[in-house]
Design a protein around this motif. Structure first.
Motif, PDB file in Angstrom:
ATOM      1  N   ARG A  18       0.834  -1.209   0.000  1.00 34.45           N
ATOM      2  CA  ARG A  18       0.000   0.000   0.000  1.00 34.45           C
ATOM      3  C   ARG A  18       0.873   1.265   0.000  1.00 34.45           C
ATOM      4  NH1 ARG A  18      -3.281  -2.998   3.446  1.00 34.45           N
ATOM      5  NH2 ARG A  18      -2.413  -2.023   5.295  1.00 34.45           N
ATOM      6  N   ARG A  19       1.966   1.222   0.766  1.00 32.61           N
ATOM      7  CA  ARG A  19       2.871   2.369   0.779  1.00 32.61           C
ATOM      8  C   ARG A  19       3.475   2.607  -0.598  1.00 32.61           C
ATOM      9  NH1 ARG A  19       4.339   0.659   6.040  1.00 32.61           N
ATOM     10  NH2 ARG A  19       6.181  -0.413   5.283  1.00 32.61           N
ATOM     11  N   TRP A  20       3.877   1.555  -1.275  1.00 25.97           N
ATOM     12  CA  TRP A  20       4.448   1.696  -2.614  1.00 25.97           C
ATOM     13  C   TRP A  20       3.403   2.222  -3.591  1.00 25.97           C
ATOM     14  CZ3 TRP A  20       9.127   2.321  -3.991  1.00 25.97           C
ATOM     15  CH2 TRP A  20      10.166   1.795  -3.244  1.00 25.97           C
ATOM     16  N   ILE A  21       2.183   1.750  -3.481  1.00 25.37           N
ATOM     17  CA  ILE A  21       1.118   2.242  -4.361  1.00 25.37           C
ATOM     18  C   ILE A  21       0.878   3.726  -4.088  1.00 25.37           C
ATOM     19  CG2 ILE A  21      -1.364   2.106  -4.826  1.00 25.37           C
ATOM     20  CD1 ILE A  21      -1.106  -0.944  -4.364  1.00 25.37           C
ATOM     21  N   THR A  22       0.830   4.091  -2.816  1.00 22.36           N
ATOM     22  CA  THR A  22       0.601   5.490  -2.462  1.00 22.36           C
ATOM     23  C   THR A  22       1.747   6.363  -2.969  1.00 22.36           C
ATOM     24  OG1 THR A  22      -0.581   4.778  -0.499  1.00 22.36           O
ATOM     25  CG2 THR A  22       0.133   7.048  -0.542  1.00 22.36           C
ATOM     26  N   LEU A  23       2.986   5.932  -2.796  1.00 24.76           N
ATOM     27  CA  LEU A  23       4.136   6.669  -3.280  1.00 24.76           C
ATOM     28  C   LEU A  23       4.102   6.805  -4.802  1.00 24.76           C
ATOM     29  CD1 LEU A  23       6.773   8.088  -2.620  1.00 24.76           C
ATOM     30  CD2 LEU A  23       7.930   5.883  -2.749  1.00 24.76           C
ATOM     31  N   GLY A  24       3.730   5.730  -5.475  1.00 23.68           N
ATOM     32  CA  GLY A  24       3.610   5.748  -6.936  1.00 23.68           C
ATOM     33  C   GLY A  24       2.545   6.737  -7.393  1.00 23.68           C
ATOM     34  N   GLU A  25       1.423   6.740  -6.665  1.00 26.89           N
ATOM     35  CA  GLU A  25       0.349   7.672  -7.022  1.00 26.89           C
ATOM     36  C   GLU A  25       0.807   9.119  -6.824  1.00 26.89           C
ATOM     37  OE1 GLU A  25      -2.720   6.342  -4.454  1.00 26.89           O
ATOM     38  OE2 GLU A  25      -3.488   4.869  -5.884  1.00 26.89           O
ATOM     39  N   VAL A  26       1.502   9.383  -5.718  1.00 28.09           N
ATOM     40  CA  VAL A  26       2.003  10.733  -5.457  1.00 28.09           C
ATOM     41  C   VAL A  26       2.965  11.167  -6.548  1.00 28.09           C
ATOM     42  CG1 VAL A  26       3.443  12.103  -3.903  1.00 28.09           C
ATOM     43  CG2 VAL A  26       1.647  10.650  -2.975  1.00 28.09           C
ATOM     44  N   LEU A  27       3.884  10.284  -6.929  1.00 28.54           N
ATOM     45  CA  LEU A  27       4.841  10.615  -7.988  1.00 28.54           C
ATOM     46  C   LEU A  27       4.134  10.877  -9.308  1.00 28.54           C
ATOM     47  CD1 LEU A  27       7.750   8.116  -7.208  1.00 28.54           C
ATOM     48  CD2 LEU A  27       7.718  10.591  -6.850  1.00 28.54           C
ATOM     49  N   ALA A  28       3.090  10.108  -9.601  1.00 31.56           N
ATOM     50  CA  ALA A  28       2.326  10.308 -10.835  1.00 31.56           C
ATOM     51  C   ALA A  28       1.638  11.671 -10.826  1.00 31.56           C
ATOM     52  CB  ALA A  28       1.298   9.191 -11.007  1.00 31.56           C
TER      53      ALA A  28
ATOM     54  N   VAL B  23       2.554  14.320  -9.074  1.00 36.52           N
ATOM     55  CA  VAL B  23       3.606  15.340  -9.177  1.00 36.52           C
ATOM     56  C   VAL B  23       4.062  15.482 -10.626  1.00 36.52           C
ATOM     57  CG1 VAL B  23       5.998  15.877  -8.561  1.00 36.52           C
ATOM     58  CG2 VAL B  23       4.392  15.146  -6.797  1.00 36.52           C
ATOM     59  N   ALA B  24       4.223  14.354 -11.326  1.00 31.37           N
ATOM     60  CA  ALA B  24       4.646  14.397 -12.736  1.00 31.37           C
ATOM     61  C   ALA B  24       3.603  15.110 -13.590  1.00 31.37           C
ATOM     62  CB  ALA B  24       4.877  12.978 -13.254  1.00 31.37           C
ATOM     63  N   VAL B  25       2.313  14.864 -13.326  1.00 26.85           N
ATOM     64  CA  VAL B  25       1.238  15.525 -14.084  1.00 26.85           C
ATOM     65  C   VAL B  25       1.259  17.027 -13.812  1.00 26.85           C
ATOM     66  CG1 VAL B  25      -1.264  15.764 -14.283  1.00 26.85           C
ATOM     67  CG2 VAL B  25      -0.229  13.493 -14.278  1.00 26.85           C
ATOM     68  N   VAL B  26       1.428  17.413 -12.538  1.00 35.92           N
ATOM     69  CA  VAL B  26       1.466  18.835 -12.187  1.00 35.92           C
ATOM     70  C   VAL B  26       2.646  19.523 -12.858  1.00 35.92           C
ATOM     71  CG1 VAL B  26       1.841  20.453 -10.281  1.00 35.92           C
ATOM     72  CG2 VAL B  26       0.227  18.566 -10.015  1.00 35.92           C
ATOM     73  N   ILE B  27       3.825  18.881 -12.818  1.00 36.62           N
ATOM     74  CA  ILE B  27       5.014  19.461 -13.453  1.00 36.62           C
ATOM     75  C   ILE B  27       4.797  19.610 -14.953  1.00 36.62           C
ATOM     76  CG2 ILE B  27       7.435  19.014 -14.040  1.00 36.62           C
ATOM     77  CD1 ILE B  27       7.741  17.839 -11.218  1.00 36.62           C
ATOM     78  N   SER B  28       4.207  18.605 -15.585  1.00 34.98           N
ATOM     79  CA  SER B  28       3.931  18.692 -17.026  1.00 34.98           C
ATOM     80  C   SER B  28       2.971  19.835 -17.322  1.00 34.98           C
ATOM     81  CB  SER B  28       3.332  17.377 -17.532  1.00 34.98           C
ATOM     82  OG  SER B  28       4.262  16.338 -17.403  1.00 34.98           O
ATOM     83  N   GLY B  29       1.946  19.968 -16.483  1.00 30.31           N
ATOM     84  CA  GLY B  29       0.971  21.044 -16.668  1.00 30.31           C
ATOM     85  C   GLY B  29       1.613  22.415 -16.525  1.00 30.31           C
ATOM     86  N   LEU B  30       2.460  22.575 -15.506  1.00 24.25           N
ATOM     87  CA  LEU B  30       3.140  23.856 -15.300  1.00 24.25           C
ATOM     88  C   LEU B  30       4.090  24.178 -16.450  1.00 24.25           C
ATOM     89  CD1 LEU B  30       3.919  23.698 -11.470  1.00 24.25           C
ATOM     90  CD2 LEU B  30       2.257  25.173 -12.624  1.00 24.25           C
ATOM     91  N   THR B  31       4.789  23.152 -16.945  1.00 24.77           N
ATOM     92  CA  THR B  31       5.692  23.354 -18.079  1.00 24.77           C
ATOM     93  C   THR B  31       4.915  23.789 -19.312  1.00 24.77           C
ATOM     94  OG1 THR B  31       7.185  21.665 -17.202  1.00 24.77           O
ATOM     95  CG2 THR B  31       7.445  22.248 -19.527  1.00 24.77           C
TER      96      THR B  31
END
Length: 200
Positions: A18-28, A30-38
């Motif tokens: 569950r921790r790995w899934i949660t970490l993966g979701e957070v990273l995903a 963050v990646a979407v937000v960074i792409s949007g800001l770029t």
């Protein structure tokens, strides 16, 4: 063959997953937000650059469509010849308007751009007895710049002098001209407001 997990081990393994899934979701996320800001930053930069280029083009067009006239007094003040103070402007014609109170019709000139004092001298002489007079005029210029035909109206002050003559009374002579600025939408009303027949 592996030993079966105890309930405690199974619970710990599930928590780790569950921790790995949660970490993966957070990273995903963050990646979407960074792409949007770029993407937004890139769009904003392009929009700003386009707006700056449009403003620069508009400024250049406005500058090309403007003209300031200078004048050279001729024949001891009996006339003044106008020329462009801006480089690259060729005067095609001028229309000079006078204050309504003088009752003087507009004077139109072609490429020579010359104004004779005789066009308005009698009216000025009858309107004031001042020795030195400032006569507001509106000058509409048709001119070429960069191969294009433009039209612009400016406000000017003609400097006039009353000179005594031995025969025929006094005479009104031109002493110079000064640019007052671009005319608004009602140049006739502007010069009517500026006319002060009692000025000395």
């Amino acid at each position: 063959m592996s030993e079966p997990q105890t309930p405690k081990q199974a619970a710990e393994a599930a928590a780790i997953r569950r921790r790995w899934i949660t970490l993966g979701e957070v990273l995903a996320v963050v990646a979407v937000v960074i792409s949007g800001l770029t993407l937004w930053n890139s769009y904003s930069e392009r929009s700003t650059a386009a707006a700056e280029k449009a403003a620069e083009r508009q400024s250049e067009q406005a500058a090309a469509a403007s003209i300031v006239l200078s004048g050279r007094v001729e024949e001891d003040g009996e006339a003044i010849s106008f020329s462009s103070a801006n480089e690259g402007r060729v005067i095609q014609s001028l229309t000079v308007r006078f204050p309504s109170a003088l009752g003087v019709s507009p004077v139109e000139t072609l490429a020579d751009a010359r104004l004779d004092a005789g066009a308005f001298a009698r009216a000025v002489r009858g309107a004031t007895d001042a020795k030195r007079i400032r006569l507001p005029i509106a000058v509409e210029a048709v001119f070429t710049a960069g191969g294009d035909l433009h039209r612009a109206t400016g406000l000017y002050q003609l400097g006039l002098e009353r000179r005594d003559r031995l025969i025929g009374g006094d005479a009104i002579r031109i002493s110079g001209v000064a640019y007052q600025g671009a005319a608004g939408r009602a140049p006739q009303a502007e010069i009517d407001r500026l006319w002060r027949p009692t000025a000395t």
